[in-house]
Design a protein around this motif. Structure first.
Motif, short mmCIF file in Angstrom:
data_model
loop_
_atom_site.label_atom_id
_atom_site.label_comp_id
_atom_site.label_asym_id
_atom_site.label_seq_id
_atom_site.Cartn_x
_atom_site.Cartn_y
_atom_site.Cartn_z
N ALA A 1 -1.75 6.94 -6.28
CA ALA A 1 -1.62 5.53 -6.62
C ALA A 1 -2.38 5.19 -7.90
O ALA A 1 -3.49 5.67 -8.12
CB ALA A 1 -2.12 4.65 -5.48
N ALA A 2 -1.77 4.36 -8.76
CA ALA A 2 -2.37 4.00 -10.04
C ALA A 2 -1.88 2.62 -10.45
O ALA A 2 -0.81 2.18 -10.01
CB ALA A 2 -2.03 5.03 -11.11
N GLY B 1 0.82 -1.21 0.00
CA GLY B 1 0.00 0.00 0.00
C GLY B 1 0.85 1.25 0.00
O GLY B 1 0.55 2.23 -0.69
N ASP B 2 1.96 1.23 0.75
CA ASP B 2 2.88 2.37 0.78
C ASP B 2 3.54 2.60 -0.56
O ASP B 2 3.99 3.71 -0.85
CB ASP B 2 3.95 2.14 1.85
N ARG B 3 3.62 1.54 -1.37
CA ARG B 3 4.24 1.67 -2.69
C ARG B 3 3.22 1.94 -3.79
O ARG B 3 3.53 1.88 -4.98
CB ARG B 3 5.03 0.41 -3.03
N GLY B 4 1.99 2.25 -3.40
CA GLY B 4 0.99 2.69 -4.37
C GLY B 4 0.11 1.61 -4.93
O GLY B 4 -0.70 1.89 -5.82
N VAL B 5 0.23 0.36 -4.45
CA VAL B 5 -0.59 -0.73 -4.98
C VAL B 5 -1.93 -0.74 -4.26
O VAL B 5 -1.98 -0.72 -3.03
CB VAL B 5 0.11 -2.08 -4.80
N ARG B 6 -3.02 -0.74 -5.01
CA ARG B 6 -4.36 -0.77 -4.44
C ARG B 6 -5.02 -2.08 -4.82
O ARG B 6 -5.17 -2.38 -6.01
CB ARG B 6 -5.19 0.42 -4.94
N LEU B 7 -5.40 -2.86 -3.83
CA LEU B 7 -6.01 -4.17 -4.09
C LEU B 7 -7.52 -4.04 -4.22
O LEU B 7 -8.15 -3.20 -3.55
CB LEU B 7 -5.68 -5.13 -2.96
N PRO B 8 -8.14 -4.85 -5.08
CA PRO B 8 -9.60 -4.81 -5.23
C PRO B 8 -10.29 -5.38 -4.01
O PRO B 8 -9.72 -6.18 -3.27
CB PRO B 8 -9.86 -5.68 -6.47
N SER B 9 -11.52 -4.96 -3.77
CA SER B 9 -12.30 -5.52 -2.67
C SER B 9 -12.81 -6.89 -3.09
O SER B 9 -12.71 -7.30 -4.24
CB SER B 9 -13.48 -4.61 -2.34
N ARG B 10 -13.41 -7.60 -2.15
CA ARG B 10 -13.94 -8.93 -2.44
C ARG B 10 -15.28 -8.87 -3.17
O ARG B 10 -15.80 -9.89 -3.61
CB ARG B 10 -14.11 -9.72 -1.14
N ARG B 11 -15.83 -7.67 -3.26
CA ARG B 11 -17.12 -7.53 -3.92
C ARG B 11 -17.01 -7.89 -5.39
O ARG B 11 -16.11 -7.44 -6.08
CB ARG B 11 -17.63 -6.09 -3.79
#
Length: 249
Positions: free
Chosen positions: A156-157, A98-108
């Protein structure tokens, strides 16, 4: 996770070591470096184990080198260098990426109706000659290591839309310097190179008046860059680009 799976394991018939080697030409066929014995028939045992299977599918996201091997090993409780799949400290790992800009998708689950197929347009290919920038890939990797998967302007992108931008035109300098580069989202990069977006020496974003009708971009005016205060960026080069750019507005 697949519990109660059978695994066949072979051991040295003299010392029980599992790390013996098969020899290509010499006989007996196997050699155990621990007890210095050779043999043809190892001891075979069947174990019940829990197997793990990874499913990536549409949730796969490339890290593009923003975490290296050493950093990843520090996030694992295992000190073994032989494992292809290692247990990770979940909270520490999620924070690190997360600190390196990676955004994970939710479980939805994300669904939706499929639209109509677009009308097919003429395609094909043609020959073209173009120059290729040497070192561009290495330049991008160096910027990812420095800044992570983070657009300096918007935050983040996904890795797929992040590009390595030069603060001075590469066509003029013909070299890559981390101090003269930033990670930018592809559309922001295009605005930057087209003289519609500039950054001042205080690392604050400025937007050309011609973009006033585009809220997506005009709202970026006045925002500070998403980089550390002590980031190795050449502020003199930033100031030169800013002066040359805003002079055309």
């Amino acid at each position: 996770m697949l519990p109660d799976q059978e695994k066949v394991r072979s051991r040295c018939r003299f010392c029980g070591n599992t790390g013996f080697k098969e020899r290509a030409t010499m006989r007996p066929r196997f050699w155990c470096s621990r007890c210095k014995n050779a043999f043809d028939d190892p001891t075979v045992e069947t174990l019940t184990v829990t197997a793990f299977r990874a499913h990536y599918g549409g949730t796969w996201q490339p890290l593009d080198g923003c975490l290296d091997k050493v950093q990843l090993s520090e996030l694992s409780p295992s000190r073994s260098h032989q494992q292809s799949i290692k247990r990770m400290h979940q909270d520490r790992t999620l924070k690190a990426i997360g600190d390196r800009g990676v955004r994970l998708p939710s479980r939805r689950e994300v669904g939706g109706e499929r639209g109509h197929r677009p009308q097919e347009l003429p395609g094909g290919s043609r020959r073209a000659t173009a120059s290729v920038r040497r070192g561009q890939d290495a330049f991008r990797k160096a910027l990812v290591r420095q800044y992570g998967l983070i657009c300096a302007v918007t935050g983040a992108a996904p890795a797929e839309v992040l590009e390595a931008a030069h603060l001075r035109p590469f066509s003029d300098t013909q070299h890559h310097r981390v101090e003269e580069g930033l990670m930018l989202r592809s559309d922001v990069h295009r605005l930057f190179d087209s003289g519609l977006l500039a950054i001042d020496s205080h690392l604050v974003v400025h937007i050309a008046p011609s973009l006033a009708g585009h809220e997506l971009y005009s709202s970026l005016a006045g925002t500070p860059l998403h980089i550390a205060h002590d980031a190795p960026i050449d502020r003199a080069v930033v100031a030169d680009h800013h002066a040359a750019t805003v002079a055309t507005w």
